[in-house]
Design an enzyme around this catalytic site. Structure first.
Site, PDB file in Angstrom:
ATOM      1  N   HIS A  38       0.831  -1.210   0.000  1.00  0.00           N
ATOM      2  CA  HIS A  38       0.000   0.000   0.000  1.00  0.00           C
ATOM      3  C   HIS A  38       0.863   1.257   0.000  1.00  0.00           C
ATOM      4  CE1 HIS A  38       1.114  -0.421   4.209  1.00  0.00           C
ATOM      5  NE2 HIS A  38       0.763   0.835   4.404  1.00  0.00           N
ATOM      6  N   ASP A  58       0.515   4.884   2.060  1.00  0.00           N
ATOM      7  CA  ASP A  58      -0.225   5.231   3.275  1.00  0.00           C
ATOM      8  C   ASP A  58      -1.442   6.117   3.002  1.00  0.00           C
ATOM      9  OD1 ASP A  58       1.281   3.770   5.095  1.00  0.00           O
ATOM     10  OD2 ASP A  58       2.807   5.333   5.224  1.00  0.00           O
ATOM     11  N   HIS A 108       4.794   0.130   0.223  1.00  0.00           N
ATOM     12  CA  HIS A 108       5.508  -0.701   1.190  1.00  0.00           C
ATOM     13  C   HIS A 108       4.614  -1.806   1.722  1.00  0.00           C
ATOM     14  CE1 HIS A 108       3.607   2.544   3.423  1.00  0.00           C
ATOM     15  NE2 HIS A 108       3.634   1.791   4.512  1.00  0.00           N
ATOM     16  N   ARG A 122       4.992   6.296  14.122  1.00  0.00           N
ATOM     17  CA  ARG A 122       5.098   6.863  12.774  1.00  0.00           C
ATOM     18  C   ARG A 122       4.583   8.296  12.774  1.00  0.00           C
ATOM     19  NH1 ARG A 122       1.483   4.372   8.178  1.00  0.00           N
ATOM     20  NH2 ARG A 122       0.362   6.341   8.220  1.00  0.00           N
TER      21      ARG A 122
END
Ligand code: SIN
Length: 292
Positions: A119, A121, A268, A283
């Protein structure tokens, strides 16, 4: 046989032009196609020159990695803000008092881990994040790698016919299936609705001007303006194509490593191969613009 191996050789040949040397940071490529490890910088106190070079290294390598960083939450957030205003995740839990700091955590009691599907993000947002900066503090003894794939290379390797076909098409990206119920184990209540947006199948990167494939297995549900079965067939082909190992690098985490990736041109996939061990970090995500 993959089209990449047809016609007597790899169709995708990376033009690895020599780049200007860096003055402040050290840049060591992981592969010719994507990823570089960066040395010579303390992310808690980066100089303006180092920040400029980090920006450049990100544009050239799509994902960059830093080792042995000691960051407080405030320093992690401040590093992110050098690249733009911060994004708040529409569903995931965050660090107490820091809504822009998403918790990335899996342990023996987790029903799932973040990002187990290829995907980009939050591509379901109308203005999806430009970049994500993941700081992992706790690693399993082995496993928990993250794979990254270069979407410029995936686009370049398509046939001219396929490029023409995709030109001007848009697709629906939907957060509903991804987020509803996903964070219940953290006590996060579901929202009434989740983001959903229409984006071009091929986008032009605002910094490099290069074209990148912008559909992903995680969020992209349907290509618009073509029959449903045709959309399913084309998406299936593109999802398989873009995860060819030729376009990838794989990062092996150690405690206190940081990965900074550009969601506009890279996808990723996080490996959850370490159960029952713990992998944990935070994150910080930088806001982006509407894809064009
Ligand atoms: C994510 O941000 O999608 C998770 C990445 C990871 O945990 O490696």
């Amino acid at each position: 046989m993959s089209a990449l191996r047809g016609h007597g050789g790899p169709r995708y040949k990376h033009a690895s032009g020599e780049s200007e040397p860096y003055g402040t940071i050290r840049v060591e490529k992981l592969t010719p196609i994507i990823g570089a490890e960066i040395g010579g910088v303390d992310l808690a106190r980066p100089t303006n020159r180092a920040l400029d070079e980090i920006h450049r290294a990100l544009a050239e390598n799509l994902v960059i990695f830093f080792r042995d960083q000691e960051l407080t939450p405030e320093q992690h957030l401040a590093f992110g803000r050098h690249f733009g205003p911060l994004h708040i995740h529409p569903a995931a839990p965050h660090a107490p008092g820091h809504p822009e700091m998403m918790i990335i955590h899996a342990d023996k009691d987790s029903p799932r881990a973040n990002g187990e599907e290829w995907h980009s993000d939050v591509s379901c947002d109308l203005e999806p994040p430009m970049g994500s900066i993941l700081y992992i503090r706790t690693c399993p003894p082995v496993g928990g790698d993250t794979l990254f794939a270069n979407m410029y290379a995936a686009y370049d390797a398509l046939s001219d016919r396929m490029k023409q076909y995709l030109d001007g098409l848009a697709a629906i990206h939907d957060g509903e299936q991804v987020y509803r119920g996903t964070y219940a184990n953290y006590g996060v209540e579901d929202k009434k609705t989740y983001p959903r947006a229409e984006h071009p199948v091929v986008r032009t990167h605002p910094v490099t001007g290069k074209k990148a494939l912008y559909v992903n297995r995680g969020f992209t549900r349907r290509i618009l303006g073509i029959p449903t079965d045709e959309s399913e067939g084309i998406l299936r082909y593109l999802f398989e194509h873009m995860q060819h190992p030729l376009f990838q690098c794989r990062f092996r985490w150690r405690p206190n490593s940081v990965a900074f990736w550009d969601n506009r041109c890279a996808q990723h996939h996080a490996m959850w191969d370490y159960w029952p061990h713990t992998r944990s970090g935070f994150r910080v995500t930088v806001q982006g613009e509407r894809p064009v």
